[in-house]
Design a protein around this motif. Structure first.
Motif, PDB file in Angstrom:
ATOM      1  N   TYR A 219      17.661 -24.653  14.943  1.00 49.37           N
ATOM      2  CA  TYR A 219      18.107 -25.988  15.344  1.00 49.37           C
ATOM      3  C   TYR A 219      17.175 -27.068  14.797  1.00 49.37           C
ATOM      4  O   TYR A 219      17.619 -28.145  14.381  1.00 49.37           O
ATOM      5  CB  TYR A 219      18.192 -26.089  16.862  1.00 49.37           C
ATOM      6  N   ALA A 222      17.930 -27.665  11.267  1.00 48.45           N
ATOM      7  CA  ALA A 222      19.201 -28.384  11.121  1.00 48.45           C
ATOM      8  C   ALA A 222      19.031 -29.867  11.429  1.00 48.45           C
ATOM      9  O   ALA A 222      19.619 -30.720  10.754  1.00 48.45           O
ATOM     10  CB  ALA A 222      20.252 -27.763  12.041  1.00 48.45           C
ATOM     11  N   ARG A 223      18.224 -30.190  12.440  1.00 50.70           N
ATOM     12  CA  ARG A 223      17.989 -31.606  12.776  1.00 50.70           C
ATOM     13  C   ARG A 223      17.228 -32.316  11.657  1.00 50.70           C
ATOM     14  O   ARG A 223      17.485 -33.489  11.368  1.00 50.70           O
ATOM     15  CB  ARG A 223      17.227 -31.703  14.102  1.00 50.70           C
ATOM     16  N   ASP A 225      17.547 -31.644   8.580  1.00 49.87           N
ATOM     17  CA  ASP A 225      18.542 -31.861   7.525  1.00 49.87           C
ATOM     18  C   ASP A 225      19.592 -32.900   7.907  1.00 49.87           C
ATOM     19  O   ASP A 225      20.494 -33.179   7.119  1.00 49.87           O
ATOM     20  CB  ASP A 225      19.244 -30.546   7.179  1.00 49.87           C
ATOM     21  N   GLY A 226      19.499 -33.437   9.124  1.00 51.81           N
ATOM     22  CA  GLY A 226      20.409 -34.489   9.542  1.00 51.81           C
ATOM     23  C   GLY A 226      21.661 -34.010  10.241  1.00 51.81           C
ATOM     24  O   GLY A 226      22.601 -34.793  10.416  1.00 51.81           O
ATOM     25  N   ALA A 227      21.700 -32.764  10.676  1.00 56.36           N
ATOM     26  CA  ALA A 227      22.881 -32.233  11.371  1.00 56.36           C
ATOM     27  C   ALA A 227      22.903 -32.729  12.812  1.00 56.36           C
ATOM     28  O   ALA A 227      21.896 -32.646  13.528  1.00 56.36           O
ATOM     29  CB  ALA A 227      22.881 -30.708  11.344  1.00 56.36           C
ATOM     30  N   GLY A 228      24.060 -33.232  13.249  1.00 57.53           N
ATOM     31  CA  GLY A 228      24.230 -33.686  14.620  1.00 57.53           C
ATOM     32  C   GLY A 228      24.607 -32.546  15.551  1.00 57.53           C
ATOM     33  O   GLY A 228      24.737 -31.391  15.123  1.00 57.53           O
ATOM     34  N   ARG A 231      27.869 -30.636  14.453  1.00 57.62           N
ATOM     35  CA  ARG A 231      27.628 -29.814  13.267  1.00 57.62           C
ATOM     36  C   ARG A 231      26.756 -28.616  13.609  1.00 57.62           C
ATOM     37  O   ARG A 231      26.972 -27.498  13.098  1.00 57.62           O
ATOM     38  CB  ARG A 231      26.972 -30.659  12.181  1.00 57.62           C
ATOM     39  N   GLN A 232      25.764 -28.788  14.481  1.00 63.56           N
ATOM     40  CA  GLN A 232      24.910 -27.671  14.895  1.00 63.56           C
ATOM     41  C   GLN A 232      25.709 -26.612  15.633  1.00 63.56           C
ATOM     42  O   GLN A 232      25.485 -25.411  15.457  1.00 63.56           O
ATOM     43  CB  GLN A 232      23.778 -28.192  15.781  1.00 63.56           C
ATOM     44  N   SER A 235      28.030 -24.823  12.992  1.00 62.65           N
ATOM     45  CA  SER A 235      27.313 -24.180  11.891  1.00 62.65           C
ATOM     46  C   SER A 235      26.252 -23.194  12.359  1.00 62.65           C
ATOM     47  O   SER A 235      25.868 -22.298  11.594  1.00 62.65           O
ATOM     48  CB  SER A 235      26.659 -25.239  10.992  1.00 62.65           C
TER      49      SER A 235
END
Length: 330
Positions: A219, A222-223, A225-228, A231-232, A235
């Motif tokens: 997680y 992912a954060r 990389d800009g994933a909200g 999206r988390q 994905s």
């Protein structure tokens, strides 16, 4: 000079270690002792699990085997069974009540199982939040699943009563007319489906265990990389929960094929209105203990077992397409 001495002399002349023709002392004895130890451990292991073995043999293997044999007979439970071959199975495929009960069960399974998975996953996500009162929330969300099915059925009978039930009182506040869900063939199935969602706490705990096993570093990456959050979830969370999803799906389908208590209590064992709550297990029960046709009921039980087995194998085969066991592949 003996052959042993010659070999020793040759070894001394060449600097190579001498070959010993004497058997290793104690090698065979050690091997024998290990074998005896293994046998002793095996006997102790069988002794400790013997209650489970006896239970499986007495309460599962023997009843299943006996039911398979009984399915080829005509038996009322009193007289001697009469061999009829595959006649019970032929009758089952031409019995309109079997078709109706199968349709009701499939209707229930197709709606209740996916809905139950969604409800359980939603509860698990709620129980996994990092808040101070999360322990209380977990207790509240799980508590309804501890209510026995027959008790929950009586609660729903009162709740959905067309005259004084809370459900119709709420509808009346908005100017609506009374609705008799339990008196409608489709409505009674919907009521039973909604009732089943109060038991989603068990599946939610399994989902929660899966959520707690997802590495937090995934997680965090992912954060970065800009994933909200959305999206988390799609994905990371959902792919890594697919093994848990597979387990809950198998158990959910198995439970849906055996739905019985709720329908039996709500309809007082009749399956009405208009057979809307006549599920497969209820018809099997009525055939065995209401009509005293144990041979025919055994054939219905065998067909149910084969159906459940086929669905489980199909789900396992399809699981190769969506179940992910690798964190890196998420």
């Amino acid at each position: 000079m003996s052959a042993t001495d010659v070999d020793g002399a040759r070894a001394a002349g060449t600097g190579a270690p001498a070959r010993s023709t004497t058997p290793l002392a104690g090698a065979s004895g050690e091997k024998r002792r290990m074998s005896l130890t293994h046998k002793r451990n095996l006997r102790l292991g069988l002794l400790f699990i013997s209650p489970w073995i006896i239970g499986v043999a007495v309460f599962i293997v023997y009843p299943v085997t006996y039911s398979i044999g009984l399915s080829f007979t005509r038996y009322s439970g009193m007289a001697t069974p009469t061999w009829v071959g595959v006649q019970n199975y032929i009758t089952a495929f031409s019995d309109p009540l079997v078709a109706k009960a199968t349709g009701n069960t499939l209707f229930y399974a197709i709606i209740a199982v996916p809905l139950g998975l969604v409800v359980a996953l939603t509860l698990a996500i709620a129980m996994n939040q990092n808040v101070r009162e999360v322990a209380w929330y977990r207790t509240i969300f799980y508590a309804p699943s501890l209510i026995p099915a027959f008790a929950m059925s009586f609660i729903f009978i009162v709740f959905l009563n067309p005259q004084f039930g809370v459900f119709n009182q709420v509808i009346g506040l908005f100017g609506g007319s009374n609705v008799n869900l339990l008196g409608d063939p489709t409505g009674v199935k919907i009521a039973i489906i909604l009732m089943a969602q109060f038991g989603a706490g068990n599946a939610a705990l399994i989902f929660l265990a899966g959520l707690r096993n997802v590495p937090k570093t995934v997680y965090e990456a992912a954060r970065v990389d800009g994933a909200g959050p959305i999206r988390q979830f799609f994905s990371i969370t959902f792919p890594l929960l697919t093994p848990v999803l597979l387990f809950n799906l198998i158990t959910g389908v198995s439970g849906a094929l055996q739905v019985f208590t709720e329908a039996f209590v709500i309809t007082n064992g009749s399956g009405d209105p208009d057979g809307g709550a006549l599920f497969y297990m209820m018809y099997l029960y009525k055939t065995a203990f209401g009509f005293a046709e144990l041979g025919y009921a055994s054939a219905l039980a065998v067909l149910l077992f084969l159906t459940g087995l086929a669905l489980a194998l199909l789900i396992f085969w399809l699981s190769r397409r969506f179940v992910n066991y690798d964190v890196d592949a998420a």
